[in-house]
Motif scaffolding. Structure first.
Motif, mmCIF file in Angstrom:
data_model
loop_
_atom_site.group_PDB
_atom_site.id
_atom_site.type_symbol
_atom_site.label_atom_id
_atom_site.label_comp_id
_atom_site.label_asym_id
_atom_site.label_seq_id
_atom_site.Cartn_x
_atom_site.Cartn_y
_atom_site.Cartn_z
ATOM 1 N N PRO A 1 0.663 -1.326 -0.045
ATOM 2 C CA PRO A 1 -0.027 0.031 -0.012
ATOM 3 C C PRO A 1 0.889 1.161 -0.031
ATOM 4 O O PRO A 1 0.440 2.359 -0.743
ATOM 5 C CB PRO A 1 -0.881 0.040 1.318
ATOM 6 C CG PRO A 1 -0.683 -1.418 1.623
ATOM 7 C CD PRO A 1 0.552 -2.056 1.084
ATOM 8 N N ASP B 1 2.565 11.865 4.130
ATOM 9 C CA ASP B 1 1.610 11.863 3.777
ATOM 10 C C ASP B 1 1.009 10.455 3.532
ATOM 11 O O ASP B 1 -0.078 10.208 4.167
ATOM 12 C CB ASP B 1 1.510 12.344 2.258
ATOM 13 C CG ASP B 1 0.091 12.617 1.453
ATOM 14 O OD1 ASP B 1 -0.865 12.360 2.329
ATOM 15 O OD2 ASP B 1 -0.117 13.101 0.479
ATOM 16 N N ARG B 2 2.025 9.693 3.223
ATOM 17 C CA ARG B 2 1.694 8.148 2.980
ATOM 18 C C ARG B 2 1.317 7.349 4.316
ATOM 19 O O ARG B 2 0.356 6.917 4.332
ATOM 20 C CB ARG B 2 2.867 7.296 2.598
ATOM 21 C CG ARG B 2 3.177 7.687 1.145
ATOM 22 C CD ARG B 2 3.913 6.457 0.446
ATOM 23 N NE ARG B 2 5.647 6.517 0.899
ATOM 24 C CZ ARG B 2 6.474 7.167 0.049
ATOM 25 N NH1 ARG B 2 6.015 7.972 -0.721
ATOM 26 N NH2 ARG B 2 7.681 7.088 0.500
ATOM 27 N N SER C 1 -2.051 9.187 5.391
ATOM 28 C CA SER C 1 -3.142 8.543 4.650
ATOM 29 C C SER C 1 -3.395 7.297 4.527
ATOM 30 O O SER C 1 -4.842 6.863 3.859
ATOM 31 C CB SER C 1 -3.177 9.645 3.553
ATOM 32 O OG SER C 1 -2.101 8.829 2.540
ATOM 33 N N VAL C 2 -2.626 6.445 4.478
ATOM 34 C CA VAL C 2 -2.668 5.267 4.350
ATOM 35 C C VAL C 2 -2.494 4.207 5.694
ATOM 36 O O VAL C 2 -3.235 3.490 6.066
ATOM 37 C CB VAL C 2 -1.601 4.743 3.331
ATOM 38 C CG1 VAL C 2 -1.815 2.970 2.966
ATOM 39 C CG2 VAL C 2 -1.964 5.341 1.890
ATOM 40 N N PRO D 1 -5.213 5.069 8.906
ATOM 41 C CA PRO D 1 -6.231 4.302 8.459
ATOM 42 C C PRO D 1 -6.256 2.958 8.341
ATOM 43 O O PRO D 1 -7.361 2.192 9.043
ATOM 44 C CB PRO D 1 -6.910 5.050 7.346
ATOM 45 C CG PRO D 1 -5.674 5.713 6.707
ATOM 46 C CD PRO D 1 -4.819 6.047 7.720
ATOM 47 N N LEU D 2 -5.517 2.273 7.736
ATOM 48 C CA LEU D 2 -5.453 0.866 7.639
ATOM 49 C C LEU D 2 -5.045 0.183 9.244
ATOM 50 O O LEU D 2 -5.410 -1.081 9.549
ATOM 51 C CB LEU D 2 -4.512 0.253 6.707
ATOM 52 C CG LEU D 2 -4.881 0.611 5.345
ATOM 53 C CD1 LEU D 2 -3.714 0.226 4.392
ATOM 54 C CD2 LEU D 2 -6.041 -0.119 5.009
ATOM 55 N N ARG E 1 -14.875 -2.629 6.417
ATOM 56 C CA ARG E 1 -13.718 -2.868 5.245
ATOM 57 C C ARG E 1 -14.204 -3.838 4.312
ATOM 58 O O ARG E 1 -14.822 -4.479 4.440
ATOM 59 C CB ARG E 1 -12.602 -3.131 5.766
ATOM 60 C CG ARG E 1 -11.903 -1.988 6.475
ATOM 61 C CD ARG E 1 -10.619 -1.848 6.238
ATOM 62 N NE ARG E 1 -9.755 -2.613 7.657
ATOM 63 C CZ ARG E 1 -8.833 -3.348 7.508
ATOM 64 N NH1 ARG E 1 -8.231 -3.738 6.153
ATOM 65 N NH2 ARG E 1 -8.276 -3.755 8.395
#
Lengths: 355, 225
Positions: free
Chosen positions: B121, B134-135, B138-139, B142-143, B225
């Motif tokens: 991801p 940012d990664r 934003s990734v 949340p994951l 999810r």
């Protein structure tokens, strides 16, 4: 805008040492046995893999040389992985917008709507990622890469994880991307049929070196490369439908080397088609046979004879400017007295319609 | 019934647990990230160190902390050199002790969550123009949401029940370092069983509700999810 690349990677037993340029548009397939470095090459171009001695220039921008290394997130590229790898915490639209939100005023030639339409995913936008089929996921992943209007699109075996029905589902979309968007595409694959249909060029990599490169049709018919030596060797020919023989559900198609009769009932006269002629379906005779069930017989000249190894080997024949391959036994070659320049008759046991 | 002193102890306990959890999330996140990503050969040394409070008797940990934080210990000396007070028997000392004591309960769930996300991801996000920070936000965040929730609740709950470490480095100063578990101990020692019942029952309820929240929310996340 062309792409110039030169990479040298040495990691234990693995080495990759390549130098090439890629035309400014069209699909270039990167092929080779597994472990040859295809994926590493693609990842290095994306900047996901570091390579100390590398040079990469895309259009006017240098992405990598001795002094420069542009990180992946600052490279104008789209990357499609073998598994769709959609973000599971976002829905389809969220996935498509992820990159878009980060373009920040950079040029965007492909609108979200256009990409959505190209990949036929309008009806999926509000879906959750887990509600998609494998083929749908990959279409979303491709659209997600396209909306960034990348200067180069990198695809790492995007169809390899899908069954053949899903492959057939996605293939037309890939074709329309190629005809509608002027983006150079690097397409890693090991499936000859897929590449024959999609790619204009092939770069063949073996043991980390470029073994050969050239136009697809020419590469597939080269007797010094593994494609033509394979038991599944085949050539792909562009032809046009000239007439239909409806009572028998047959069509006549014309190609520069002559005419062929194929089994097809849904074609219209004037339509362009591609056919696949497998080397093992082509047999050779000294005289034009009559009283045979084979419909497609035409004169050919032996152009090149492959290495005579094992029981069978491949011969390249020329039919008025079109190359076709024939896979015959060494014994038959002796009986026929096969030499370069001999004139023979090719008998095609079957011709398969592609696309 | 609950006395004024017990309420103060409850307030100190909640403040301690909240502050510890907050600080642990702030320092534990980069640490867990590093542990999940790094390919350093000696990473296991740090992993063992973080896990140490899981097996160490709290009194042992408290004893060493008391020595380190006290007026003759290295940290106590340093504090004095900087014009401050030694940290033993202060609320700050308690916070430091709790951070070390509850560290594995925050770092390990986070590390597991980060490892489970994998590299892909992040690579996708990089190819979609997201910078490293940012990664992460934003990734990864949340994951790893269930991992963060588990980490926060376990860290908080574990600090709530702290006893040995607090007794060693905090002492038993009402209104400063006297926490709930120590109040309960005091009540039992003084044969005030009814007060001990109220506090123990309250703590049992709080702990159970918090765990219900973790499992309930994690279930909802996985359904979403």
């Amino acid at each position: 805008m062309s792409i110039e690349a030169r990479f040298e990677i040495n990691k234990g037993d693995f080495s990759l040492n390549v130098e090439f340029t890629i035309p400014e548009q069209g699909i270039t397939a990167i092929m080779g046995p597994s472990g040859c470095g295809k994926t590493t090459l693609l990842r290095t171009i994306a900047g996901l893999e570091r390579c100390k001695n590398g040079f990469l220039k895309v259009g006017e921008t240098t992405w990598q040389d001795e002094n420069v290394f542009v990180p992946t997130h600052k490279r104008s590229l789209g990357y499609v992985f073998q598994e769709a790898s959609l973000f599971e915490h976002l829905n389809v639209k969220g996935n498509l917008q992820y990159g878009l939100k980060r373009l920040k005023g950079l040029k965007q030639d492909v609108s979200l709507e256009h990409a959505v339409e190209l990949l036929g995913i309008e009806h999926l936008l509000s879906r959750h990622v887990e509600q998609l089929s494998g083929g749908e996921k990959q279409r979303v992943a491709i659209a997600r890469a396209l909306v960034l209007s990348p200067e180069i699109l990198l695809m790492d075996e995007p169809l390899a994880a899908l069954d053949s029905a899903r492959k057939q589902e996605i293939m037309p979309y890939l074709e329309s991307i190629n005809t509608q968007l002027r983006i150079p595409v690097l397409y890693v694959s090991h499936a000859v049929a897929e590449v024959a249909r999609l790619a204009e060029h092939i770069v063949l990599i073996e043991n980390g070196r470029i073994r050969a490169r050239g136009e697809t049709a020419e590469m597939l018919a080269r007797l010094d490369l593994p494609f033509a030596r394979d038991d599944d060797a085949a050539v792909y020919i562009e032809a046009r439908v000239v007439s239909n023989d409806e009572p028998f559900a047959l069509s006549e198609i014309a190609f520069p080397g002559g005419q062929l009769t194929i089994a097809a009932s849904h074609l219209s006269v004037g339509q362009d088609v591609r056919v696949r002629i497998a080397a093992r379906d082509v047999s050779l005779t000294l005289t034009h046979q009559h009283g045979t069930s084979i419909l497609n017989i035409f004169p050919v000249v032996v152009e090149e004879i492959g290495e005579r190894e094992g029981a069978q080997f491949t011969v390249r024949l020329r039919a008025n400017g079109t190359s076709i391959l024939s896979r015959i036994t060494r014994k038959s070659a002796n009986i026929l007295g096969l030499k370069v320049g001999s004139t023979l008759f090719a008998q095609l046991k079957s011709v398969a319609l592609c696309s | 019934m609950i006395s004024e002193a017990d309420l103060t102890a409850l307030f100190i306990t909640l403040k301690l647990a909240a502050l510890t959890t907050l600080i642990l999330l702030i320092i534990g996140t980069p640490l867990a990230w590093w542990l999940a990503r790094s390919r350093w050969r000696y990473k296991f040394l740090l992993e063992a160190l973080v896990a140490l409070p899981l097996v160490l008797p709290p009194t042992v940990l408290g004893f060493y902390l008391l020595i380190a934080l006290g007026p003759n210990g290295p940290i106590g000396q340093m504090m004095q050199a900087l014009g401050g007070q030694p940290l033993a028997f202060t609320f700050t000392g308690l916070v430091i002790g709790s951070i070390i004591y509850s560290m594995p309960f925050v770092v390990q769930p986070l590390q597991t969550a980060f490892t489970a996300i994998g590299q892909r991801p992040l690579e996708v996000a990089a190819s979609l123009r997201a910078s490293p920070l940012d990664r992460f936000f934003s990734v990864v965040v949340p994951l790893a949401r269930p991992g963060f929730l588990t980490a926060a609740v376990l860290g908080f709950a574990h600090t709530l029940g702290e006893f040995g470490v607090v007794l060693m480095i905090g002492g038993n100063i009402p209104g400063v370092t006297q926490v709930l578990s120590i109040s309960i101990y005091n009540h039992v020692e003084g044969l005030e069983y009814s007060n001990a019942h109220w506090l123990s029952g309250g703590l049992l309820l709080i702990s159970f509700i918090m765990l219900l929240m973790v499992y309930g929310l994690n279930r909802r996340f996985s359904l979403l999810r």
